[in-house]
Design an enzyme around this catalytic site. Structure first.
Site, short mmCIF file in Angstrom:
data_model
loop_
_atom_site.label_atom_id
_atom_site.label_comp_id
_atom_site.label_asym_id
_atom_site.label_seq_id
_atom_site.Cartn_x
_atom_site.Cartn_y
_atom_site.Cartn_z
N ARG A 61 -37.65 41.84 1.16
CA ARG A 61 -36.30 42.29 0.78
C ARG A 61 -35.34 41.09 0.80
O ARG A 61 -35.52 40.15 1.57
CB ARG A 61 -35.79 43.34 1.78
CG ARG A 61 -36.48 44.69 1.72
CD ARG A 61 -35.81 45.66 2.69
NE ARG A 61 -36.32 47.01 2.56
CZ ARG A 61 -37.40 47.47 3.19
NH1 ARG A 61 -38.09 46.67 3.99
NH2 ARG A 61 -37.79 48.72 3.02
N HIS A 409 8.71 42.42 -18.05
CA HIS A 409 9.61 43.53 -17.72
C HIS A 409 8.83 44.80 -17.38
O HIS A 409 9.09 45.45 -16.36
CB HIS A 409 10.55 43.78 -18.91
CG HIS A 409 11.49 44.93 -18.72
ND1 HIS A 409 11.19 46.21 -19.12
CD2 HIS A 409 12.71 45.00 -18.13
CE1 HIS A 409 12.18 47.02 -18.81
NE2 HIS A 409 13.13 46.31 -18.20
N ARG A 516 18.58 45.39 -7.95
CA ARG A 516 19.05 44.88 -9.24
C ARG A 516 19.99 45.90 -9.86
O ARG A 516 19.55 46.90 -10.43
CB ARG A 516 17.85 44.60 -10.15
CG ARG A 516 16.98 43.44 -9.67
CD ARG A 516 15.60 43.43 -10.29
NE ARG A 516 14.77 44.48 -9.70
CZ ARG A 516 13.45 44.38 -9.55
NH1 ARG A 516 12.82 43.29 -9.91
NH2 ARG A 516 12.76 45.37 -9.02
N ARG A 572 22.00 42.48 -5.59
CA ARG A 572 22.23 41.40 -6.55
C ARG A 572 23.22 41.88 -7.60
O ARG A 572 23.02 42.92 -8.23
CB ARG A 572 20.91 41.00 -7.23
CG ARG A 572 21.07 39.82 -8.18
CD ARG A 572 19.77 39.50 -8.91
NE ARG A 572 19.47 40.47 -9.95
CZ ARG A 572 18.37 40.44 -10.71
NH1 ARG A 572 17.47 39.49 -10.49
NH2 ARG A 572 18.16 41.34 -11.64
N GLU A 699 17.08 30.70 -8.18
CA GLU A 699 16.16 30.89 -9.30
C GLU A 699 16.06 29.65 -10.18
O GLU A 699 15.22 29.61 -11.09
CB GLU A 699 16.64 32.06 -10.17
CG GLU A 699 16.78 33.36 -9.44
CD GLU A 699 17.54 34.38 -10.25
OE1 GLU A 699 16.89 35.11 -11.03
OE2 GLU A 699 18.77 34.44 -10.14
N GLY A 720 14.19 33.71 -5.90
CA GLY A 720 13.67 34.58 -6.95
C GLY A 720 12.53 33.87 -7.66
O GLY A 720 12.74 33.14 -8.64
N THR A 721 11.31 34.06 -7.18
CA THR A 721 10.19 33.24 -7.64
C THR A 721 9.76 33.55 -9.07
O THR A 721 9.09 32.72 -9.70
CB THR A 721 8.99 33.39 -6.70
OG1 THR A 721 8.66 34.77 -6.55
CG2 THR A 721 9.30 32.78 -5.34
N CYS A 785 12.18 37.03 -2.99
CA CYS A 785 12.32 38.41 -3.48
C CYS A 785 11.70 38.58 -4.86
O CYS A 785 11.90 39.61 -5.50
CB CYS A 785 13.78 38.83 -3.50
SG CYS A 785 14.83 37.80 -4.55
#
Length: 834
Positions: A61, A409, A516, A572, A699, A720-721, A785
């Site tokens: 096996r 989006h 947002r 924001r 950002e 804001g990555t 975030c």
């Protein structure tokens, strides 16, 4: 013996032997030994076979380090030949002996000699004639007599299995399951315990947990006069293990053996600290334990099993936390396509938001809303979504887009809503005039046809797939409670509406890290009011229109604050360019002209005036707030009035106001002075004192580089990555999906930077921004975030940089909590070993 040297199966068998379980004589070959065999360097075969005595029957096996990595199929009854067949005929009967010989010839021919399986099918009734036919077929296909020397047989089996492990297909399959390129294979050689012959003989498997639900119960099958795992596939004749109204059971017919199996099962669970499946053979009334493997389990079961082992004191709680893959939790929050469902795939895209949904195809947000009004589930299919589609996304059961990537989006909103979403299905064609979508194979699916979207795999399926319901049971909650005891970084949620906030609260987020506000303007009649504001000619006219939005925003913020019950809420201010609130096609322009009682030419002119070559780098964020300051004035007033109102009936609220797309200290200073003024007016009008915190969403690369200046006016920096990655790479996150796979395959990028935080590049900017921010303000609060906030690598990076919290979509909060805990536990273990 170590799993990293001999494999997991070999290690488990060693432990079973040490527990005095009746394991047949077994010899394990190490990874290095098997590599040598693959290169043609055979071990000393006489030494290898010596422990088994004279004329043994053997099995081989595979023993890989991780059972999930697979391996070549087991081969039984090695050592069968004409002489041994004759001896067994006298010992256990001709039919039983012949069945064993036929099984070996078949497996040797197909798996070792690699012959076509058709001439080697097993007859319903084993006869001496069928043995001769099969041996003749082997000789015809190979021009060689079937090997009669047991040592030669064993050597060829070992060589075949060793080489199979190194085959291209096998290597790619195990790498897809996470195995390293140099993963090794061990082999386990074991004396056969015959499950056929005189007396009570047979084979079976038993486990003590349900692999789907994780609940404790005995499961398995036993088949008289059989070998290996035949009991599981037997169409008839197999016994259930426990008493079952559907048929006879081992518990009733072999009670002593059943009791012994149960005892072994409990012993293995406690001593091996795992739920195991035991493979056993009964040979003339004597029980043999051939193998023990970790029970394969569903995601739901993996959580319940880990928690049950900890609650029973078998493993500590930190180990239970470490045993569950955080990605499992994300899947448990949503409905999933059932594992055994047939998949008629239309197209495969990017799995952007987990979960699965079934519905009728619609091609517009309005049609989605109409479908929801009729209580008909629908799937919103778009080339790409825009903010105007948010109402349709709320109404739809899932979203499918042709364009987009993991942070487009549709993907971001889908994750926020907990809506299954597949994006970047670039092989799909949408014919808007005929209202059909065309699959890569040419099939057409018209509006109204039913499809299934699997946001966990990226598959879009034709028709209605069987779905499993979410699994948020007590074990799920218990595991996360333990995780919170170990993690050392905060976890907040990105939440844009009261519904999002309630979801975040349900998942025990420690606040809202990003609200947002522009998404609120797409609700109900607000879009029309926004459009009126956009067409206003003067500041006074805009302010008058915004007065009508004020109570709506205030109401939203009151509800947010009340839901979060005193937990921090980071809001924001308005970010997107104004053109996103306007229709993009001619029919929409005509409709808007009618709504606003304006000439079509004026509407067209205004739309043209707002258009930009690159709107994501144009007049948006703080630039819009400085150009039209009345927008931020209205939002600040709504926040402060909501603060006063919500604090009257609950815990005092301390809102956090965040300015988007900052690149210069002066921007922060100018906006802060106006917001401070609004706060003063509200305090005077209400006679109520309150506090708030003011910060910046980092950002742009320049904001990270100038963080020391910016924090003179900002108490917190939230990175804001999503946009920071976009601007650092010069990549559009909506378009990158079209070529990103080619880049990753060519090793230009190790991973899609919108999916996995780029530690070397974007991470360097975060590190610089954090260091310089602390130089300007020692107590500055740091966080991320962007959508990366829920990923393990980003959480690990933020912990090491001393960030205060991460924020992610509400439905990613549980997995983020678990990832943070596992990282803290790993670090603690490393430190304790130093």
């Amino acid at each position: 013996m170590s799993p990293s040297v001999h494999g997991g199966r070999a290690k488990c068998l060693q432990r079973l032997v040490r527990l005095d379980m009746p394991v047949p004589t077994t010899v394990a070959l190490s990874f290095d030994a098997v590599r040598d065999i693959a290169r043609g360097q055979m071990p000393d075969m006489d030494e290898l076979i010596a422990p088994f005595g004279g004329a043994p029957l053997l099995s081989v096996r595979p023993s890989s380090q991780d059972p999930d990595w697979g391996g070549p199929s087991a081969i039984l009854n090695i050592g069968m030949n004409d002489e041994r067949h004759a001896a067994l005929c006298a010992e256990i009967g001709e039919e039983a002996a012949t069945a064993i010989y036929l099984r070996f010839i078949q497996s040797y021919a197909v798996q070792v000699a690699r012959l076509d399986p058709e001439p080697f099918y097993l007859p319903d009734t084993p006869t001496l004639e069928s043995v001769r036919v099969m041996l003749d077929a082997f000789e015809y296909e190979t021009d060689e007599v079937f090997p009669q020397d047991p040592v030669q047989q064993l050597g060829e089996v070992l060589r075949s299995m060793a080489r199979a492990w190194d085959g291209t297909t096998a290597r790619l399959l195990r790498q897809a399951k996470g195995a390293p390129i140099d993963a090794g294979l061990g082999l386990v050689v074991q004396r056969i315990a015959l499950g056929v012959g005189q007396g009570t003989s047979g084979s079976g498997v038993i486990q003590f947990v349900d692999e789907v639900t994780g609940e404790r119960r005995i499961k398995g099958r036993y088949l008289s006069q059989s070998q290996g795992r035949e009991a599981l596939s037997a169409a008839k004749g197999a016994l259930y293990l426990v008493q079952d109204g559907r048929g006879p059971s081992v518990e009733e017919e072999l009670p002593e053996l059943f009791a012994e199996l149960v005892r072994f099962g409990e012993l293995v669970r406690v001593r091996l600290r795992e739920e195991m499946q035991i493979e056993f053979t009964i040979e003339n009334g004597k029980l043999h334990i051939l193998d023990g493997v970790r029970v394969q389990r569903s995601n739901r079961a993996s959580v319940r099993i880990a928690v049950a082992l900890a609650e029973d004191g078998i493993i500590p709680t930190d180990e239970a936390v470490m045993r569950v893959d955080p990605a499992v939790l994300s899947e448990l929050l949503h409905r999933q396509v059932a594992p055994m469902t047939e998949r008629d795939r239309i197209v495969r895209g990017i799995a952007a938001s987990p979960g699965a949904a079934v519905g009728r195809i619609v091609f517009s947000a309005n049609d989605a809303q109409a479908s929801a009004a009729r209580s008909e589930p629908c799937i919103l299919v778009r080339r790409e979504t825009t903010p105007e589609d948010i109402r349709g996304m709320h109404a739809a059961n899932a979203v499918l887009t042709v364009r987009g990537g993991i942070t487009s989006h549709a993907a971001v909103i889908g994750r926020g809503l907990g809506l299954p979403c597949v994006v970047g299905a670039s092989d799909l064609v949408i014919d808007k005039k005929r209202r059909v979508m065309i699959a890569p194979d040419g099939r057409e699916f018209a509006e109204g046809e039913v499809i299934t979207v699997d946001g966990s795999s990226g598959d879009v399926l034709a028709g209605t797939a069987t779905l499993e319901e979410p699994a948020l049971d007590n074990a799920f909650q218990t595991l996360l409670k333990w995780a919170d005891e170990y993690r050392d970084i905060g976890v907040r949620a990105n939440a844009d509406t009261p519904a999002d906030a309630q979801t975040a609260r349900n998942f025990l987020a420690q606040g809202i890290g990003l609200c947002r506000t522009e998404h609120m303007f797409f609700e109900g009649d607000r879009l029309g009011v926004m459009r009126e504001m956009i067409f206003a000619h003067t500041s006074e006219d805009r302010r008058a229109v915004l007065e009508r939005l004020l109570p709506m925003q205030r109401g939203d913020f009151i509800e947010l604050f009340e839901i979060m019950q005193g937990k921090p809420v980071c809001i924001r201010l308005f970010d997107p360019p104004l053109h996103e609130f306007l229709p993009a096609d001619k029919s929409g322009h005509r409709e808007l002209a009618e709504q606003l009682s304006l000439p079509l030419s004026e509407v067209n002119a205004r739309v043209e005036a707002l258009s930009e070559y690159n709107p994501m780098l144009g007049m948006r964020g703080v630039r819009l707030g400085l150009t039209y300051p009345e927008i931020y004035d209205m939002q600040a007033r709504a926040i402060f009035e909501a603060t006063v109102e919500a604090s009257r009936s609950g815990d005092p609220v301390v809102p956090e106001i965040m300015i988007p797309l900052v690149s210069a200290m002066r921007e922060v200073e100018l906006v802060k002075s106006r917001i401070d003024a609004v706060a003063g007016h509200v305090r005077a009008e209400t006679g109520t004192n309150f506090t708030y915190r003011y910060g910046v969403m980092v950002e742009t690369p320049r904001a990270a580089l100038r963080a020391e200046d910016i924090v003179q006016y900002a108490a917190f920096l939230s990175f804001g990555t999503n946009d920071l990655t976009q601007m650092t790479y010069g990549l559009s996150r909506d378009d990158a999906g079209r070529f990103m796979s080619s880049y990753v395959n060519a090793h230009v990028y190790a991973e899609d930077p919108f999916h996995t935080l780029d530690i070397e590049g974007v991470g360097e900017l975060l590190k610089i921004g954090a260091e310089r921010g602390r130089l300007g303000r020692r107590d500055v609060v740091l966080s991320i975030c962007g959508e990366h906030g829920g990923s393990r690598s980003a959480i690990d990076f933020c912990r090491r940089q001393g960030f205060d919290y991460v924020s992610c979509s509400p439905f990613r909060v549980p997995s983020a909590r678990l990832s943070a805990a596992q990282l803290a536990i790993s670090d603690s273990r490393k430190n304790s070993m130093r």
